[in-house]
Scaffold this active site. Structure first.
Site, PDB file in Angstrom:
ATOM      1  N   SER A 152       0.805  -1.219   0.000  1.00  0.00           N
ATOM      2  CA  SER A 152       0.000   0.000   0.000  1.00  0.00           C
ATOM      3  C   SER A 152       0.835   1.264   0.000  1.00  0.00           C
ATOM      4  O   SER A 152       0.338   2.352  -0.297  1.00  0.00           O
ATOM      5  CB  SER A 152      -0.910   0.007   1.236  1.00  0.00           C
ATOM      6  OG  SER A 152      -0.111   0.114   2.417  1.00  0.00           O
ATOM      7  N   GLY A 153       2.115   1.133   0.358  1.00  0.00           N
ATOM      8  CA  GLY A 153       2.960   2.307   0.537  1.00  0.00           C
ATOM      9  C   GLY A 153       3.144   2.637   1.997  1.00  0.00           C
ATOM     10  O   GLY A 153       3.824   3.606   2.345  1.00  0.00           O
ATOM     11  N   VAL A 182       4.006   1.290   6.206  1.00  0.00           N
ATOM     12  CA  VAL A 182       5.059   0.540   6.871  1.00  0.00           C
ATOM     13  C   VAL A 182       4.683  -0.930   7.053  1.00  0.00           C
ATOM     14  O   VAL A 182       5.541  -1.818   6.916  1.00  0.00           O
ATOM     15  CB  VAL A 182       5.408   1.191   8.231  1.00  0.00           C
ATOM     16  CG1 VAL A 182       4.196   1.195   9.173  1.00  0.00           C
ATOM     17  CG2 VAL A 182       6.598   0.498   8.880  1.00  0.00           C
ATOM     18  N   ASP A 183       3.425  -1.227   7.339  1.00  0.00           N
ATOM     19  CA  ASP A 183       3.041  -2.613   7.608  1.00  0.00           C
ATOM     20  C   ASP A 183       3.233  -3.511   6.393  1.00  0.00           C
ATOM     21  O   ASP A 183       3.807  -4.597   6.487  1.00  0.00           O
ATOM     22  CB  ASP A 183       1.586  -2.672   8.068  1.00  0.00           C
ATOM     23  CG  ASP A 183       1.372  -2.013   9.418  1.00  0.00           C
ATOM     24  OD1 ASP A 183       2.298  -2.061  10.242  1.00  0.00           O
ATOM     25  OD2 ASP A 183       0.284  -1.454   9.639  1.00  0.00           O
ATOM     26  N   SER A 184       2.736  -3.072   5.234  1.00  0.00           N
ATOM     27  CA  SER A 184       2.865  -3.907   4.038  1.00  0.00           C
ATOM     28  C   SER A 184       4.313  -4.009   3.583  1.00  0.00           C
ATOM     29  O   SER A 184       4.725  -5.033   3.029  1.00  0.00           O
ATOM     30  CB  SER A 184       1.989  -3.361   2.909  1.00  0.00           C
ATOM     31  OG  SER A 184       2.353  -2.040   2.555  1.00  0.00           O
ATOM     32  N   LEU A 217      -2.049  -1.327  -5.613  1.00  0.00           N
ATOM     33  CA  LEU A 217      -3.351  -1.224  -6.245  1.00  0.00           C
ATOM     34  C   LEU A 217      -3.734   0.236  -6.431  1.00  0.00           C
ATOM     35  O   LEU A 217      -3.840   0.984  -5.449  1.00  0.00           O
ATOM     36  CB  LEU A 217      -4.417  -1.937  -5.406  1.00  0.00           C
ATOM     37  CG  LEU A 217      -4.172  -3.415  -5.115  1.00  0.00           C
ATOM     38  CD1 LEU A 217      -5.368  -3.999  -4.376  1.00  0.00           C
ATOM     39  CD2 LEU A 217      -3.892  -4.181  -6.393  1.00  0.00           C
ATOM     40  N   CYS A 269     -13.894  -3.745   0.842  1.00  0.00           N
ATOM     41  CA  CYS A 269     -12.630  -3.733   0.085  1.00  0.00           C
ATOM     42  C   CYS A 269     -11.884  -5.051   0.267  1.00  0.00           C
ATOM     43  O   CYS A 269     -11.359  -5.624  -0.691  1.00  0.00           O
ATOM     44  CB  CYS A 269     -11.767  -2.556   0.539  1.00  0.00           C
ATOM     45  SG  CYS A 269     -10.266  -2.331  -0.447  1.00  0.00           S
ATOM     46  N   GLY A 320      -0.112  -6.698   4.966  1.00  0.00           N
ATOM     47  CA  GLY A 320       0.391  -6.254   6.267  1.00  0.00           C
ATOM     48  C   GLY A 320      -0.665  -6.246   7.342  1.00  0.00           C
ATOM     49  O   GLY A 320      -0.511  -5.539   8.352  1.00  0.00           O
ATOM     50  N   CYS A 325     -10.848   5.906   2.946  1.00  0.00           N
ATOM     51  CA  CYS A 325      -9.777   6.296   2.035  1.00  0.00           C
ATOM     52  C   CYS A 325     -10.259   7.154   0.876  1.00  0.00           C
ATOM     53  O   CYS A 325      -9.529   8.015   0.387  1.00  0.00           O
ATOM     54  CB  CYS A 325      -9.035   5.064   1.524  1.00  0.00           C
ATOM     55  SG  CYS A 325      -9.996   3.997   0.425  1.00  0.00           S
TER      56      CYS A 325
END
Length: 365
Positions: A8-9, A11-13, A32, A101, A125, A198
């Site tokens: 996603s951009g 930190v978790d992913s 995505l 989603c 993430g 979002c």
């Protein structure tokens, strides 16, 4: 395994993808694009899927040395998430776009394409744990209860869980994930988490809905049917709302009133005292199992009705007509359209969309 890492951009992913690489998997990163005209920059913790997010994801993939692609899922997102969000509000319901989603995009459209391309699993993430039990894969809560995301993953089916990978599920805290990101040299180590919806980055859901569906003056009534105010669109109100009601007639006891019900057909909003938000029963027809299915009939469980709500002990009954849940203590402020996720300890049993609620407080004569 061949792993498609959804990046996603954030930190978790990024750390999830890094752990997948470190575990020896063959990893490809994908971001995505969920909007044809995505914003350029994020505003603090608001919004996501911006050009800035895509570039952050690409930089993380480059650092990890993995291939990286951007896939345009904007049309699917518009149809399956945004249009659903609008139609649910028009129907007087309170939807959860994150659930839709996950259900329609990340673990349906994305996973379907990943499997078609020969990948074994999709890596994200999310903070949740997967356990290979005696009857198949099970979805459990994360080790970090504060970050646990099993609720929004409750829509996943047994087939989807079989092709899912959550590397962060056993991490004790988000602080450790950020520290690991910094040690790995990932530039997103201190990037704020995304909040709110979002596709409504300014947080003004009421204004956004007004642009989509327009305004229509209607009545605000109390539980007896007496008119106590007016509004410019029932879609702008949700069960449990207290602020922004602009009531012209004060309550007899002088206490605040809350939205108890939204009636889209008559364009009416019903308000009342806080105690009238108590809900003795919820029911729904759209039920799915997260892993193995339980036998029809009655069973005990815990039920969670919001992403960060405490689970409540309850009794559930599953029939051909759907599922009915009776909590041991009443829920507060439950709205049709919300998702109820059922747990057996830490394991997610399944979920359903709430279609009907029964108040624990009788309507005054």
């Amino acid at each position: 395994m061949r792993i498609l890492a959804a990046m996603s951009g954030g930190v978790d992913s990024a750390v999830a993808a890094a752990r997948a690489v470190e575990a020896g998997h063959d990893v490809v990163g994908v971001h995505l694009a969920l909007s044809r005209a995505g914003g350029t920059l994020r505003t603090g913790s608001r919004g996501c899927c911006t050009i800035e997010d895509a570039m952050d994801a690409r930089r993380a993939a480059d650092l990890l040395g993995i291939p990286f692609y951007v896939w345009d899922f904007s049309e699917r997102f518009r149809e399956d998430v945004i249009a659903d969000f609008v139609s649910e509000y028009q129907a007087g319901r309170t939807p959860n776009p994150c659930m839709r989603c996950n259900e329609k995009i990340k673990f349906a459209a994305l996973l379907e394409r990943a499997l078609e391309l020969g990948f074994d699993a999709v890596c994200t993430g999310h903070y949740a744990t997967l356990v290979d039990g005696p009857e198949g894969r099970e979805l459990h809560r994360a080790s970090d209860e504060a970050k646990d995301q099993s609720y929004v993953l409750g829509v996943l089916t047994a087939e989807q869980l079989a092709h899912t990978y959550f590397p962060l599920g056993d991490t004790p805290s988000k602080a450790l994930v950020r520290a690991e990101a910094a040690e790995r040299g990932l530039t997103v180590a201190q990037k704020p988490d995304s909040h709110d919806i979002c596709f409504i980055p300014d947080g003004d859901t009421r204004g956004w809905l007004a642009e989509k569906v327009g305004t229509a003056t209607g009545e605000i009534v109390d539980r007896t049917g007496a008119i106590v105010g007016s509004h410019e669109g029932a879609h702008a109100y949700t069960v449990g709302q207290r602020r922004g009601l602009s009531l012209g007639v004060p309550a007899a006891d002088g206490k605040p009133r809350f939205v108890l019900e939204v009636r889209p057909v008559s364009n009416t909003v019903v308000v009342g005292p806080r105690e009238a938000l108590a809900t003795a029963e919820i029911a729904g027809e759209r039920f799915s199992w997260a892993g193995r299915a339980a036998a029809s009939g009655a069973f005990s469980c815990h039920v969670q009705i919001r992403a960060h709500a405490d689970p409540v002990p309850a009794h559930a009954e599953l029939t051909d007509a759907g599922v009915t849940v009776t909590p041991e203590e009443p829920f507060e402020g439950v709205a049709p359209g919300q998702t109820a996720v059922l747990y057996d300890g830490t394991r997610v049993i399944g979920q359903f969309t709430i279609d009907r609620t029964v108040s624990a407080v009788p309507v005054p004569a």
